[in-house]
Design a protein around this motif. Sequence first.
Motif: not given
Length: 272
Positions: A174-183, A258-271
């Motif tokens: 469930n948590l992994e699904v949320l992370k993937h969707c958020a990304t 821009q490095p993609i990792n710096s964008l992904l690390k905050h991706s969960h905020s969109v949920l």
Amino acid sequence: MEGFIPCQEGSAEIVFFDIETTVPNRTGQRFCVLEFGAIVVCPRNLVELESYSTLIKPKDLSVVALRSGRSDGITRDAVANAPGFEEVSDKIFNLLNGRVWGGHNIQRFDCVRIKEAFADIGRPPPVPVGIIDSLGVLTEKFGKRAGNMKMASLATYFGLGKQKHRSLDDVRMNLEVLKHCATVLFLESSLPSILNGSWHSPSTITTRSRSSAGKLTCKEETSRKSPTYQRTVPYTRESLGKMTERVKNILCKAQGSQPINSLLKHSHSVLR
């Protein structure tokens, strides 16, 4: 733990949890909790802070099948020597009480079963400070892409493997699904004119929808978890790896590499 950032004082931790139950086969028969699993995560970075799972022996063992007809493999023999709910109620209460609750379809199923289980032993149930039901959140934000929105369908969509229908495994999925969707949603929000709708296809999938998604209160449900939905879905499934690679190339060109990792690390905020 390397990379661990402690939660800020006063911030509410999130506990993702899931229960497995018997499936009533006659009128008037109730669900009996057979397994409870939970992980506590920091809301700032979703780092797992604590985990717990246990099988639970119902008062009447005869309600558990001798041979499981489900993929979870929880049989009468499996729970025969497990603790009763009363024996693990303190642990479950302490994990859940005063935290934000997270899970898939927990408002209509898991919350109700937890309340019933505590009532059966004469104790007040734990109380959440908030609820994140990924079924409601993802139906609103992501539902047009993943069919009926069951956890198994979401896991298949993102290539996360087969759902095991065991509490702790399902919680982590469930948590992994949320992370993937958020990304994906975060990347789309970064370049909406380029990425939004980039996975359209002529094919459609029709499922059935439910109402009242996203409300805080727990609602009674008389059927097992993950109901189906009514909506037309103009998308086909595509692996997250292919989507992310394509998005990565577009972002690098559009945002000066821009490095993609710096964008992904905050991706969960969109949920939120």
